[in-house]
Write a protein that holds these residues in place. Sequence first.
Motif, PDB file in Angstrom:
ATOM      1  N   ARG A 107     -35.699 -58.285  12.881  1.00 47.27           N
ATOM      2  CA  ARG A 107     -37.007 -57.858  12.372  1.00 47.27           C
ATOM      3  C   ARG A 107     -36.977 -56.451  11.780  1.00 47.27           C
ATOM      4  NH1 ARG A 107     -42.171 -56.201  15.273  1.00 47.27           N
ATOM      5  NH2 ARG A 107     -40.908 -56.227  17.163  1.00 47.27           N
ATOM      6  N   ALA A 108     -36.354 -55.515  12.472  1.00 50.86           N
ATOM      7  CA  ALA A 108     -36.344 -54.133  11.992  1.00 50.86           C
ATOM      8  C   ALA A 108     -35.660 -54.026  10.635  1.00 50.86           C
ATOM      9  CB  ALA A 108     -35.659 -53.225  12.998  1.00 50.86           C
ATOM     10  N   PHE A 109     -34.536 -54.704  10.479  1.00 48.98           N
ATOM     11  CA  PHE A 109     -33.764 -54.584   9.248  1.00 48.98           C
ATOM     12  C   PHE A 109     -34.468 -55.268   8.086  1.00 48.98           C
ATOM     13  CE2 PHE A 109     -30.514 -54.610  12.724  1.00 48.98           C
ATOM     14  CZ  PHE A 109     -30.348 -53.241  12.735  1.00 48.98           C
ATOM     15  N   ARG A 110     -35.146 -56.370   8.365  1.00 50.13           N
ATOM     16  CA  ARG A 110     -35.933 -57.014   7.312  1.00 50.13           C
ATOM     17  C   ARG A 110     -37.045 -56.080   6.839  1.00 50.13           C
ATOM     18  NH1 ARG A 110     -38.491 -60.721  10.147  1.00 50.13           N
ATOM     19  NH2 ARG A 110     -40.456 -59.593  10.214  1.00 50.13           N
ATOM     20  N   GLY A 115     -39.384 -52.650   2.901  1.00 49.84           N
ATOM     21  CA  GLY A 115     -40.061 -51.379   2.686  1.00 49.84           C
ATOM     22  C   GLY A 115     -39.403 -50.531   1.618  1.00 49.84           C
ATOM     23  N   ALA A 116     -38.109 -50.763   1.400  1.00 47.54           N
ATOM     24  CA  ALA A 116     -37.377 -50.026   0.366  1.00 47.54           C
ATOM     25  C   ALA A 116     -37.443 -50.716  -0.994  1.00 47.54           C
ATOM     26  CB  ALA A 116     -35.918 -49.848   0.792  1.00 47.54           C
ATOM     27  N   GLY A 117     -38.162 -51.837  -1.060  1.00 45.58           N
ATOM     28  CA  GLY A 117     -38.341 -52.510  -2.343  1.00 45.58           C
ATOM     29  C   GLY A 117     -37.543 -53.782  -2.522  1.00 45.58           C
ATOM     30  N   ILE A 118     -36.775 -54.209  -1.503  1.00 40.14           N
ATOM     31  CA  ILE A 118     -36.047 -55.469  -1.605  1.00 40.14           C
ATOM     32  C   ILE A 118     -37.055 -56.611  -1.506  1.00 40.14           C
ATOM     33  CG2 ILE A 118     -34.202 -56.877  -0.637  1.00 40.14           C
ATOM     34  CD1 ILE A 118     -33.340 -54.150  -1.781  1.00 40.14           C
ATOM     35  N   ALA A 119     -36.978 -57.563  -2.402  1.00 43.46           N
ATOM     36  CA  ALA A 119     -37.974 -58.632  -2.477  1.00 43.46           C
ATOM     37  C   ALA A 119     -38.009 -59.458  -1.204  1.00 43.46           C
ATOM     38  CB  ALA A 119     -37.673 -59.541  -3.670  1.00 43.46           C
ATOM     39  N   THR A 121     -38.438 -62.503  -1.067  1.00 40.94           N
ATOM     40  CA  THR A 121     -37.757 -63.767  -1.343  1.00 40.94           C
ATOM     41  C   THR A 121     -36.243 -63.619  -1.471  1.00 40.94           C
ATOM     42  OG1 THR A 121     -38.174 -63.424  -3.703  1.00 40.94           O
ATOM     43  CG2 THR A 121     -39.753 -64.771  -2.487  1.00 40.94           C
ATOM     44  N   TYR A 122     -35.717 -62.421  -1.245  1.00 39.24           N
ATOM     45  CA  TYR A 122     -34.273 -62.187  -1.328  1.00 39.24           C
ATOM     46  C   TYR A 122     -33.564 -62.873  -0.159  1.00 39.24           C
ATOM     47  CZ  TYR A 122     -30.234 -59.361  -2.876  1.00 39.24           C
ATOM     48  OH  TYR A 122     -29.038 -58.924  -3.390  1.00 39.24           O
ATOM     49  N   CYS A 123     -32.324 -63.275  -0.348  1.00 37.18           N
ATOM     50  CA  CYS A 123     -31.546 -63.919   0.707  1.00 37.18           C
ATOM     51  C   CYS A 123     -31.590 -63.100   1.991  1.00 37.18           C
ATOM     52  CB  CYS A 123     -30.106 -64.090   0.259  1.00 37.18           C
ATOM     53  SG  CYS A 123     -28.988 -64.608   1.588  1.00 37.18           S
ATOM     54  N   SER A 124     -31.940 -63.730   3.100  1.00 43.17           N
ATOM     55  CA  SER A 124     -32.114 -63.003   4.358  1.00 43.17           C
ATOM     56  C   SER A 124     -30.797 -62.433   4.886  1.00 43.17           C
ATOM     57  CB  SER A 124     -32.736 -63.917   5.412  1.00 43.17           C
ATOM     58  OG  SER A 124     -33.998 -64.367   5.006  1.00 43.17           O
ATOM     59  N   MET A 130     -28.579 -55.167   4.043  1.00 37.35           N
ATOM     60  CA  MET A 130     -29.041 -53.996   3.304  1.00 37.35           C
ATOM     61  C   MET A 130     -29.951 -53.123   4.163  1.00 37.35           C
ATOM     62  SD  MET A 130     -29.694 -55.824  -0.385  1.00 37.35           S
ATOM     63  CE  MET A 130     -29.859 -54.359  -1.399  1.00 37.35           C
ATOM     64  N   GLY A 131     -30.811 -53.736   4.975  1.00 42.96           N
ATOM     65  CA  GLY A 131     -31.653 -52.957   5.873  1.00 42.96           C
ATOM     66  C   GLY A 131     -30.831 -52.180   6.878  1.00 42.96           C
ATOM     67  N   ALA A 132     -29.784 -52.829   7.419  1.00 41.90           N
ATOM     68  CA  ALA A 132     -28.908 -52.145   8.374  1.00 41.90           C
ATOM     69  C   ALA A 132     -28.169 -50.983   7.720  1.00 41.90           C
ATOM     70  CB  ALA A 132     -27.909 -53.142   8.971  1.00 41.90           C
ATOM     71  N   SER A 133     -27.798 -51.160   6.460  1.00 40.43           N
ATOM     72  CA  SER A 133     -27.133 -50.086   5.736  1.00 40.43           C
ATOM     73  C   SER A 133     -28.086 -48.929   5.453  1.00 40.43           C
ATOM     74  CB  SER A 133     -26.560 -50.628   4.423  1.00 40.43           C
ATOM     75  OG  SER A 133     -26.015 -49.598   3.629  1.00 40.43           O
ATOM     76  N   LEU A 134     -29.291 -49.258   5.010  1.00 41.30           N
ATOM     77  CA  LEU A 134     -30.265 -48.217   4.668  1.00 41.30           C
ATOM     78  C   LEU A 134     -30.617 -47.341   5.859  1.00 41.30           C
ATOM     79  CD1 LEU A 134     -32.634 -50.322   2.386  1.00 41.30           C
ATOM     80  CD2 LEU A 134     -31.375 -48.274   1.680  1.00 41.30           C
ATOM     81  N   VAL A 135     -30.701 -47.936   7.052  1.00 39.59           N
ATOM     82  CA  VAL A 135     -31.123 -47.177   8.225  1.00 39.59           C
ATOM     83  C   VAL A 135     -29.939 -46.535   8.955  1.00 39.59           C
ATOM     84  CG1 VAL A 135     -31.040 -48.992   9.993  1.00 39.59           C
ATOM     85  CG2 VAL A 135     -32.850 -47.244  10.083  1.00 39.59           C
ATOM     86  N   GLY A 136     -28.711 -46.969   8.642  1.00 36.63           N
ATOM     87  CA  GLY A 136     -27.534 -46.354   9.252  1.00 36.63           C
ATOM     88  C   GLY A 136     -26.969 -47.099  10.437  1.00 36.63           C
TER      89      GLY A 136
END
Length: 424
Positions: A107-110, A115-119, A121-124, A130-136
């Motif tokens: 949930r957090a990474f989604r 929140g960073a603009g990833i759609a 409908t993008y592949c989960s 990408m969420g895990a990368s953005l947050v570190g």
Amino acid sequence: MSNIYEMFGDYMYKETFHNPKRAQKILCLAYEAFGLKSKVFPNKNLSKANQYLANVTMDAIVKPFSHPENSVLTSIFFPSELIHAFGLDPLCAEQFSAYINGAKATRAFREIAEGAGIAETYCSYHKILMGASLVGVLPKPTCIVNTSIICDANNLTFRQVAQDENVPHYYVDVPFEKSETSVQYVTKQLEDLIPWLEEKTGRKLDWNVLKQNLVRSKETIDTIKETYTYRKNRYVPNDLTSELFQALAINTALGTPGALKFAQMLLEEYKQAPKSHARKIVWMHTNPQWQQPLKDIFNYSQDWQVIATDMCFATLDIEIDPEKPLESLARRMVYNAYNGHAQDRIQATADMVKKLDADGVICFCHWGCKETCGASAMIKNNLEAQGIPTLILNGDGVDPANSSDGQIQTRVEAFLEMLEDHAA
């Protein structure tokens, strides 16, 4: 036990926003602890081969968390024998997100990715990565190497993660056309990749190790293919998670001693297995192994079994020549059933259904997968024209937010009832 996982997921949600580096360490410790538990107290519902495979795949996720400086982030169909020959550990993007799902921590990474603009409908699988990368929380790899096979998201996700992590990125373009010209084109890219990896990692390729990896790959593939001669009428207990693990063993872990040992163990189990009276399903694409209705229907069942998954047999009939390692790796990418026209994938599935005398096909349209979702009508029409009952099932392989237990259960149960009536 499910309550414990849910509690861990809630804790990870809070910790991810509060202290991402601590969240990363906690995930690593959790994976290590679960891996130890699986070795000491294995899932006795599974066969010994699948128990061993669970340990192999757990080790493959723990290594990049424990030693990210030795890891290479990659896509599932990149031939990892080359990465292993450098003494590096491939971290498969889909495997990373599947294990995040196993920890109930998606949930957090989604939310971070969207929140960073990833759609939405993008592949989960890619969105969670990408969420895990953005947050570190994603362990920073030494570099990224991926292909264009199977997924439009491959062309976007890895480039973006490379920028976020500030790591080198190498992209292998695999042509749509299946031809020897395409094989040579991809072979040249792999030839160029070797000095690139040597420069970026400070390691030298050991060609003898690469050839040994290809020898093991060939033996592993030949052994897996032999298991299919027994799957038609033998019962070896499995579950949906093991089907995903097999896709990793036949792709990301191919060429390793662990993948070969698993294949050998599985073959021996099938040779000694009792006769099966189960109805057999061939599955297309990934599966939502976490969904309770599907677990209740298929896991360890002697009535209904997922007997094969197309992600596991998409490359089984492609020749491997250890004396021509780069050309062999290139050929495996070009002639992969997932590459090129959807008809190749459809026919590979139809051939497997006939080989196993399977009762039907479930094609899982994973959220955001344009290739599978876009071809779903063609898949159903073509398979049913060959007399193969086919269910198109919509859902999400890793994110519970995009799937409904009730809808999944209703549609699968109705399909299986139809197969029973058809058999009668």
